[in-house]
Design a protein around this motif. Sequence first.
Motif, PDB file in Angstrom:
ATOM      1  N   ASP A 309       8.228   7.438   6.917  1.00 20.84           N
ATOM      2  CA  ASP A 309       6.989   7.138   7.647  1.00 20.84           C
ATOM      3  C   ASP A 309       5.760   7.467   6.810  1.00 20.84           C
ATOM      4  OD1 ASP A 309       8.561   6.383   9.778  1.00 20.84           O
ATOM      5  OD2 ASP A 309       8.337   8.283  10.861  1.00 20.84           O
ATOM      6  N   ARG A 312       5.074   4.971   4.060  1.00 19.05           N
ATOM      7  CA  ARG A 312       4.450   3.766   4.606  1.00 19.05           C
ATOM      8  C   ARG A 312       2.954   3.990   4.834  1.00 19.05           C
ATOM      9  NH1 ARG A 312       7.177  -0.369   6.888  1.00 19.05           N
ATOM     10  NH2 ARG A 312       5.704  -0.501   8.620  1.00 19.05           N
ATOM     11  N   LYS A 315       1.039   3.770   1.868  1.00 15.78           N
ATOM     12  CA  LYS A 315       1.145   2.420   1.297  1.00 15.78           C
ATOM     13  C   LYS A 315       1.920   2.405  -0.015  1.00 15.78           C
ATOM     14  CE  LYS A 315      -3.197   0.937   3.456  1.00 15.78           C
ATOM     15  NZ  LYS A 315      -2.511   0.544   4.677  1.00 15.78           N
ATOM     16  N   THR A 317       5.170   2.023   0.180  1.00 14.38           N
ATOM     17  CA  THR A 317       6.215   1.051   0.499  1.00 14.38           C
ATOM     18  C   THR A 317       5.856   0.374   1.804  1.00 14.38           C
ATOM     19  OG1 THR A 317       8.577   0.733   0.953  1.00 14.38           O
ATOM     20  CG2 THR A 317       7.590   2.759   1.739  1.00 14.38           C
ATOM     21  N   ASP A 318       6.301  -0.858   1.969  1.00 13.95           N
ATOM     22  CA  ASP A 318       6.098  -1.546   3.243  1.00 13.95           C
ATOM     23  C   ASP A 318       7.433  -1.837   3.922  1.00 13.95           C
ATOM     24  OD1 ASP A 318       7.051  -3.474   1.529  1.00 13.95           O
ATOM     25  OD2 ASP A 318       5.332  -4.813   1.684  1.00 13.95           O
ATOM     26  N   ASN A 319       8.502  -1.252   3.384  1.00 11.83           N
ATOM     27  CA  ASN A 319       9.834  -1.443   3.958  1.00 11.83           C
ATOM     28  C   ASN A 319      10.045  -0.521   5.156  1.00 11.83           C
ATOM     29  OD1 ASN A 319      10.070  -2.296   1.017  1.00 11.83           O
ATOM     30  ND2 ASN A 319      11.991  -3.047   1.843  1.00 11.83           N
ATOM     31  N   ASP A 320      10.644  -1.042   6.180  1.00 13.79           N
ATOM     32  CA  ASP A 320      10.962  -0.248   7.365  1.00 13.79           C
ATOM     33  C   ASP A 320      12.421   0.179   7.274  1.00 13.79           C
ATOM     34  OD1 ASP A 320      10.747   1.018   9.752  1.00 13.79           O
ATOM     35  OD2 ASP A 320      10.896  -0.785  10.995  1.00 13.79           O
TER      36      ASP A 320
END
Length: 470
Positions: A309, A312, A315, A317-320
């Motif tokens: 979390d 993210r 910024k 990573t934008d992978n969930d």
Amino acid sequence: MSLHRLLPALLLAAIGSGAAHAETIRIAIGTQDTTINCATGGLLIRELKLLEKYLPRDGKYKDAQYEIVWKNFTSGAPLTNEMVAGKLDIGSMADFPGSFNGAAFEKAGKKSLFITVLSGSVQGSGNGIVVPKASTVQSLADLKGKTISVPFASTAHGMLLRAIKAQGWELDKDVTVVTQAPEVAGSALQSNKIDAHADFVPFAELFPHRGYARKIFDGSQAKSPTLHGSLVDASYAARYPEIVTAFLRAAIEADRLIAAEPEKYSELIAKVTGIEAEVDYLFHGPLGLQTRDFSWKPEYRQAVKTSIDTLRLMKRTDNDLDVNTFIDDRYIRAAFKQAGLDYDARLKNYNRLPLVAKDAATGKPVTDFSRLTQIWVEGEPLVRHYASADSAFAALRQLEKDGKKVRVVYAHDRDSGLKLFARDAWFVTAKGDTSAFLTRASADAWAARNGGSVVDFAAVRGGTPALAAK
């Protein structure tokens, strides 16, 4: 063709056929030797040749040849790059870079698995904030308006962001955070070019031990669990599950060895890494700063989720990434079963590595660890244990009077049990009862509640505990 002429040809064909089916299996492992909490998943396995001991030799591996490749890194990011590129199969790192590893694999259309914890703290010990030795700063609150450096996207970065939030500060307004690698931070601290530095294992302890920094904040104060562990390329694990389990058997063996002889293997880690054995023992010795724990406790699962979390939000990573499929405990459970160990019992056990020892002054078993103080004397293979700080410092004064050199003195924070370098701790003395504390603020609070004088190491070491530390 006659039979006696035909047999050699048939034999050669059979040999050739067997050679064609014999497989050479690469086991490429990325280590972080200087991140000493990864030692049981890398350095010790390599140096003691433990993996060779557990590699499968039957079934589909009957004719297999193994090519074991080791590569050392100073951080998790370049290790991840080589794993994603298919150059490494297994790697060890902390929760933040480990989560980035999973995200990087997904971005590349692949998958990695977080297969075990190696060492960690459900409270968050291991990460920390240090200031230059001569700094007047005593706590995180004193850093308002100042600049703190940290290796970006590291587990220490996450700790720092949470600590700043807990202060109610706003980034770039109340405090400035800049990126700085540990090797750069060391010289910056020595030359007073940075107000403070946050870092991961072992640097928040290494810099103070080397004499040019003081630890003012421990990750446990942010109450954020942290860990180091091992990951594997999921496609490799699917193809060679027995090899992944063998790697974990080797890690369990490394853990058993260092638990039995922590001084000996702390010296080995020091020889390989250059990180002093006194620092290695702080982590790996009994009642150490972190717990070597191979089980996926809920707090460690949460640490990985929090790091995902936070990455993210940063910024990075934008992978969930789904923590429920990213963490896979099948292999460590299999390794525990093969080793005759109870994984579920370990999962429920939150105790640190126990100390079973006799007081060096009285010869009686040590049963109360709240004032435990330890001395490592130069030339002695084992650390001495004292049930009280008072008897330890009396012994220290006698040792120095006798001309003996002391490598290090350890104390334990009276509130948290946190293992400390006594040289940088604060002490409260009252009626022959001396307690150690990480921070001046916690020592002051204890003295206010219980009475006594707050003193520094020099005062209590010199036998003048009535001297108030400034």
